[in-house]
Structures are given as structure tokens and as C-alpha cells.
Design a protein around this motif. Structure first.
Motif, short mmCIF file in Angstrom:
data_model
loop_
_atom_site.label_atom_id
_atom_site.label_comp_id
_atom_site.label_asym_id
_atom_site.label_seq_id
_atom_site.Cartn_x
_atom_site.Cartn_y
_atom_site.Cartn_z
N UNK A 205 0.83 -1.21 0.00
CA UNK A 205 0.00 0.00 0.00
C UNK A 205 0.86 1.25 0.00
N UNK A 208 2.40 1.77 -3.28
CA UNK A 208 1.37 2.27 -4.19
C UNK A 208 1.14 3.76 -3.96
N UNK A 209 1.20 4.17 -2.68
CA UNK A 209 1.01 5.59 -2.37
C UNK A 209 2.14 6.44 -2.92
N UNK B 76 -6.76 8.37 3.06
CA UNK B 76 -6.51 7.41 1.98
C UNK B 76 -7.23 7.80 0.70
N UNK B 79 -5.51 10.03 -1.74
CA UNK B 79 -4.48 9.42 -2.59
C UNK B 79 -5.07 8.40 -3.56
N UNK B 80 -6.40 8.29 -3.56
CA UNK B 80 -7.03 7.29 -4.42
C UNK B 80 -6.74 5.88 -3.98
N UNK B 81 -6.60 5.66 -2.67
CA UNK B 81 -6.24 4.34 -2.18
C UNK B 81 -7.44 3.54 -1.69
N UNK B 117 2.24 10.09 1.32
CA UNK B 117 1.64 9.70 2.60
C UNK B 117 2.62 8.94 3.48
#
Lengths: 305, 350
Positions: A205, A208-209, B76, B79-81, B117
Motif C-alpha cells: 500500500x 502504491x502511495x 486514503x 491518494x485514491x487508495x 503519505x
């Protein structure tokens, strides 16, 4: 790491010795070879003679001490059936089995890695469901049944592969497929599970961030972590190929350790049984060392500590 | 209703922030009616229910709330998470472009140099099987096209910038060889490697020892000032938020319930929830009797109560609070509160 490895090696050698000892006594429970080798209705005198020649008339503990002494010089005695040193009888065919096992295992890992990654990336989708169903079927089908049906269909009906023996490349298809069946089924599930976990992890994750591409997340960040459970299960499955070797030996008359061992058991050829178990056991010890080393390469937490 | 209320479209449940700085330059980030919900076996569960705020370049905002308030999900979403079964609605305009609904490839152009982030768990955030150096250089090489040598130099510089001693020797070390504080510094180095214009820090000090926390907070504030990046600091701890942020948005049950200058709110909260939050914090208490946990628990996300979401736990709730949901309204130029009795709360603080 070295301490860990040598400790593992010592315990493996103790286990190996234990297995060889157990096999020594268990083998002799099957009865006297004399009745098998002498013609029917042979006199007691002939049987005594046979036993004296091969040392079977001594008390069991004397036979055992002699066996241990010989094994210390790597002398496993002579095969009554093959009339040559038992160790030679085993080592002359072992490379054939090893080659088959290596080919089958390498292909299994490759196929399982691709299928498992596909399933994990399309979790709960139709592709995932198909792969999961297929892999469970592979893991559940008995290998001897698969081997026999394979012979019936590919060799007898279609005639594309020989029914048995080792000749050109086509003769490898069925033995390799039979050996791959269970490992592919189990490993695909392991890869899928490990990849799903790795893809859902914090490091994927956060990577990906930072805007790393999906393919990089899957193949560089997740797969390397998923490799750890895959390695341990693959090692376990590789050891299980011994069973497969017996099937392949029996069904396809593959000239390997499976055939030799089955013959040795049927013929009460104790020396070959013992030598065979020793060689297989040694192979599995070395396999475990290989698994541990691979683990250390894949995981710095094992290596650096 | 307050005469100061600025609401051109009075859609119920939507927040409109009166931002003092909003006049003139376009904001770096404008969030409008952000809603995030997740499909579960029990139906859709709302985590964020209409959040709006703007952030100027270089501004620092703390998002404050209990666990389950929707503060981390908001971070989140920026950030498009949020992946399925999660669903994002509303608008997240970063530098004028709404990123909601963008595909991964397009989002990746924003992630890193645009928004970055830092997560709560530094151990989980670093890949355990690669050295920290290779994780930084990978990012620099892939995203900035640096060659191996330059990327390495830049990685060492980044590690020095976040205060990792003997940076050069530590490049080849693995995450498990770092202490918690050093590991979080490493995560910060990764987060700022592409020089983001907005850094989101999601409880970056919660998992750390108190002695280490201060160092990380000082680092975050210092980096924010040096690089002039905007900061969104997600936390449950107002005292921590005060050290790094100048503004605060307090979230409760997926909505902003109060927003304003952080010192202002710290001194004079205008929402009973903020007041209760302050009273429950050990640092503001002088004795045990000053310390008051908030009775009850945050609402179950599946079933939000009618009226004000906080009324079951609110000491000053009236009949109106149980039926009519309050809007987020302006009390002054830089203070918003979602409470029918905001003025009373504000006055009572004196």
C-alpha cells in the motif's frame, strides 16, 4: 545462520540413521528371502545353505552389528536379486529419478506461480474461481488414477506418447504430468494465498502511495515476500515426490528408483531396500539444506541476525 | 441560524468551509462533499459522510478524531487508495483537477510528486525483504529516471535530511535492523523523496515511544517549513496536532464537526465533542478528577442515529438535537461548528 544450518544438518543426520535402522528391522519382518529364491519344495538343507551364504542364519543382533559396521564404510552389501553391490544398484538409477523430479518440480513452481498470481490479482473474479477449482481438482485427483487414465487416453487411444519406458521427449510427458499433479494443485493455492496477503500488506500500500506501477507492486514487492511460504511448501512437496516416483516406476516402467525399490521389496532384497532408503533419505536431507539456503537468500531476516 | 452562514447550495449534510485564504489564489486541495462507503454483508457502511474543506499550498491541517471517525479513510481517499468494495463520491480537486474516478495510471502521476503519505505502522510500511537503500533508489530511479549512482547520492541526502545518522552505511540495512523511530524517519524519507506538494501523515507517531514521538513531530514540522509543502496530519491526539499543524478539523462519525485555528480551538472549543475530547486528554488534566473519558462509544457506522450524530453522548443535548441534524456553520471568520448550541459551548469555555 551457519549455526542454524549445522544444527539442522545434525538433526537430519540423526533422523536418517533412525530411518535406516527402522528399515533394517522392518524389512526382515517380511519373511525369509530363502523361500523366494529357492525352487519350490527345496530341502531345509538348501535353505540353510542359502541363509549361511547370505548371513541370514546369524542372530538378528549380529546381522545388525555387521550391517552397521559395513554401512560405516558405505558398504550396503550385495543385492541377491541383481547380483551386484546394492549401492550401485540404487545409484545407477537415481539420476534418472532426480532428473525427472527436478523437471517436474521446476515446472510445477513455474506453473503454480503464474496461475497463483493471476488468481490473486483477479481475486473472486471468474479467472480466480476457475484457477481455484482447477487447482483443487489437481490436488484431489489420485496420481495413480491420473497416470492410468493418461496411459489409456494419450497412449492407447491417441497414440501420441509411448505407454511406458523412457525413450524420446514424448515419453516424459505422462511421468512429468503425473508428478506435477499434486504439487501444482497445492502450490497454486499457496501462491494465491501468499500473494493476496502480500498485496494487501502495508508495504505494498505504501509503495502504491508513492506511485509505483501495479506490475512492479505485484512482481517486485509482493512476489518476493510471497516466495517464503512458497519455498517451504515446495520443499515439502519435493520430498513427497518419492511417492510419485514409485507410481511413475510402476505405471510407466520408468527406470528410476521407484522401480528398483518396488522390485527390492517384492524380492525381499534387503540390501537394496536399505541402500535405497539411505540414498532417498540423504537426498531429502540435502533438499532441506537447499530449502534453508533458499530461504536465507529470499529473506534478509533469516540471513542477517 | 447564524447570519454568517455562507451556503450557496443548502444541500443537507454538505460542508462548506469559509476559508479566510480562499479568496484570491486557487487552493492546492479542495475537497467537496467527500463520501466513502464500503459494501459489507450487512449492506453499505458509510465511513465518510460528506466532508468538505480546502487547503492552501504550504498550509498545515490536522484532522482530529477517534478511531472510526473516518479520518484515516479521508486521508486514503485523497491518494485514491480506496479499493472496492469501497466507493468514493464527491470531488477531490488537487491543483484544480478532480482525481475521483481516475484510473491507477493517472493517479500515479499525482502520487509522489503531488500527494504523498506516511502511514502509522512504519514496520509494515517498508518492504521487509529489500534494503532501505534499494527501496529509496528504486523510487528515484523509476519515478525520476535517475541513474544508479545519482539515485544513491540522493538517497543518502534524503536519509540525512530526515536525521538518520551514518546514512551511507545504513543504506544496505534492512527495515528490521532499524529502531521504530529510525524506521519512521525512513518512511518519511520515502514519502518526501519526490518532493510532494502535499504530505498526508496518518498517525505517524502513534506506534512510537513518547520519547521518539517528539523527534518525529519536530522533523515533520521542520520539513514542512523548509519545503513549503502542505501537510494533513491525521491524529487522535490534539496535543500532538498542535505541535505540527496550525489548523484543525475535528471529525466525528464521518463528518467534520468543528474547524478552525488549532490554538483557538484548544483554548475555546465550539463543539461539545471537541470539548469532551480535550477533557479526555491526560496532558490537559491536572488531576485524575480532571480527566474525563467520553461516555459511550462512537456510533456504529452501519446505523447512524437521527439528528446530531453526537447527541447520545452529548451532555448538553436537547430535543432538537435528537431530531434535527445540525449543519456545519460559521461562528466567526475562521471557525465552523456543527452544533445547535455552538455559541453556548464557546461562551462556556470562558
Amino acid at each position: 545462520m551457519l549455526i542454524f544450518l549445522s544444527r539442522r544438518l545434525v538433526s537430519s543426520v540423526i533422523a536418517l540413521v533412525g530411518v535406516v535402522v527402522v528399515v533394517f528391522f522392518l524389512g526382515r519382518l517380511t519373511g525369509s528371502p530363502a523361500h523366494l529364491y529357492l525352487p519350490q519344495g527345496a530341502s531345509q538343507e538348501m535353505a540353510d545353505n542359502f541363509n549361511r551364504t547370505h548371513g541370514f542364519n546369524d542372530p538378528l543382533w549380529q546381522q545388525f552389528i555387521r550391517f552397521v559396521g559395513d554401512v560405516a564404510h558405505l558398504d550396503f552389501g550385495t543385492s541377491i536379486w541383481q547380483q551386484r553391490p546394492a549401492l550401485t544398484a540404487v545409484t545407477s538409477v537415481f539420476p534418472q529419478t532426480l532428473l525427472l523430479a527436478v523437471v517436474a518440480m521446476t515446472l510445477s513452481i513455474a506453473v503454480a506461480a503464474v496461475l497463483g498470481c493471476l488468481a490473486a490479482a483477479r481475486r473472486f473474479g471468474p479467472v480466480d474461481k476457475l484457477i481455484t477449482f482447477g487447482s483443487l481438482a489437481c490436488a484431489s485427483i489420485p496420481d495413480f488414477w491420473f497416470a492410468l487414465v493418461g496411459v489409456l487416453f494419450l497412449a492407447v487411444h491417441l497414440g501420441v506418447v509411448p505407454t511406458s519406458g523412457q525413450s524420446d521427449l514424448s515419453s516424459w510427458i505422462l511421468p512429468v504430468a503425473t508428478l506435477m499433479l499434486a504439487p501444482v494443485g497445492v502450490l497454486t493455492q499457496v501462491v494465491r494465498g501468499a500473494m493476496i496477503e502480500a498485496l494487501g500488506s502495508g508495504y505494498v500500500q505504501s509503495a502504491r502511495a508513492r506511485g509505483l506501477a501495479h506490475r512492479r507492486l505485484v512482481y517486485r514487492h509482493a512476489l518476493r515476500n510471497a516466495a517464503l511460504p512458497i519455498i517451504s511448501v515446495a520443499g515439502d512437496r519435493a520430498a513427497g515426490l518419492v511417492n510419485g516416483a514409485v507410481i511413475v516406476g510402476t505405471v510407466f516402467a520408468w527406470p528410476g528408483i521407484g522401480t528398483v525399490m518396488v522390485d527390492a521389496v517384492l524380492n525381499r532384497d534387503f540390501a537394496v531396500i536399505q541402500a535405497g532408503v539411505f540414498v532417498i533419505g540423504l537426498g531429502i536431507v540435502l533438499l532441506n539444506v537447499l530449502v534453508d539456503l533458499t530461504y536465507a537468500v529470499a529473506d534478509p531476516r533469516v540471513r542477517v541476525s | 441560524m447564524s447570519p454568517l452562514r455562507d451556503r450557496s447550495q443548502p444541500a443537507p449534510g454538505s460542508d462548506r468551509v469559509v476559508d479566510a485564504a480562499a479568496s484570491g489564489t486557487a487552493p492546492l486541495l479542495a475537497v467537496r462533499d467527500l463520501a466513502v462507503d464500503f459494501a459489507t454483508d450487512r449492506g453499505r457502511v458509510s465511513a465518510v459522510r460528506g466532508v468538505s474543506f480546502t487547503l492552501q499550498a504550504g498550509q498545515s491541517l490536522a484532522i482530529l478524531g477517534e478511531s472510526g471517525s473516518g479520518k484515516s479513510v479521508t486521508g486514503k481517499a485523497l491518494l485514491g487508495l480506496i479499493d472496492p468494495p469501497g466507493r468514493v463520491r464527491g470531488a477531490i480537486e488537487f491543483e484544480g483537477e478532480n482525481i475521483v474516478g481516475w484510473d491507477e495510471a493517472r493517479l500515479n502521476t499525482v502520487r509522489g510528486p503531488g500527494v504523498s503519505m506516511v502511514f502509522q505502522d512504519s514496520f509494515d510500511s517498508l518492504n521487509p525483504v529489500y534494503s532501505v537503500g534499494s527501496q529509496v533508489t528504486e523510487l528515484l530511479r523509476v519515478r525520476q529516471g535517475l541513474d544508479r549512482r545519482v539515485a544513491r547520492e540522493r538517497a543518502v541526502a534524503l536519509m540525512r535530511q530526515v536525521g538518520i545518522p551514518a546514512a551511507e552505511e545504513r543504506l544496505k540495512d534492512y527495515p528490521h535492523q532499524f529502531s521504530g523511530g529510525m524506521r519512521q524517519r525512513m518512511c518519511i524519507a520515502l514519502a518526501i523523496a519526490l518532493r510532494p506538494r502535499l504530505l498526508i501523515a496518518d498517525e505517524p507517531t502513534t506506534a512510537l515511544d513518547v520519547t521518539v514521538q517528539a523527534g518525529i513531530l519536530r522533523l515533520v514540522r521542520q520539513l514542512q517549513r523548509e519545503t513549503r509543502m502542505a501537510l494533513i496530519f491525521v491524529t487522535h491526539d490534539l496535543a500532538v496536532a498542535r505541535l505540527v499543524a496550525s489548523e484543525v478539523a475535528v471529525m466525528y462519525a464521518g463528518r467534520i464537526v468543528e474547524r478552525g485555528g488549532i490554538d483557538d480551538i484548544y483554548r475555546r472549543p465550539a463543539h461539545p465533542y471537541t470539548r469532551a475530547l480535550l477533557a479526555s486528554q491526560p496532558d490537559t488534566a491536572r488531576s485524575w478528577s480532571d480527566l474525563r473519558p467520553i461516555a459511550g462509544s462512537p456510533p456504529d457506522k452501519a446505523g447512524i442515529v437521527p439528528g446530531c450524530a453526537f447527541h447520545p453522548r452529548c451532555p448538553i443535548a436537547t430535543d432538537r438535537c435528537t431530531t434535527e441534524e445540525p449543519d456545519l456553520r460559521a461562528l466567526s471568520a475562521d471557525r465552523l461548528s456543527r452544533c445547535h448550541h455552538a455559541e453556548e459551548v464557546l461562551d462556556a469555555a470562558h
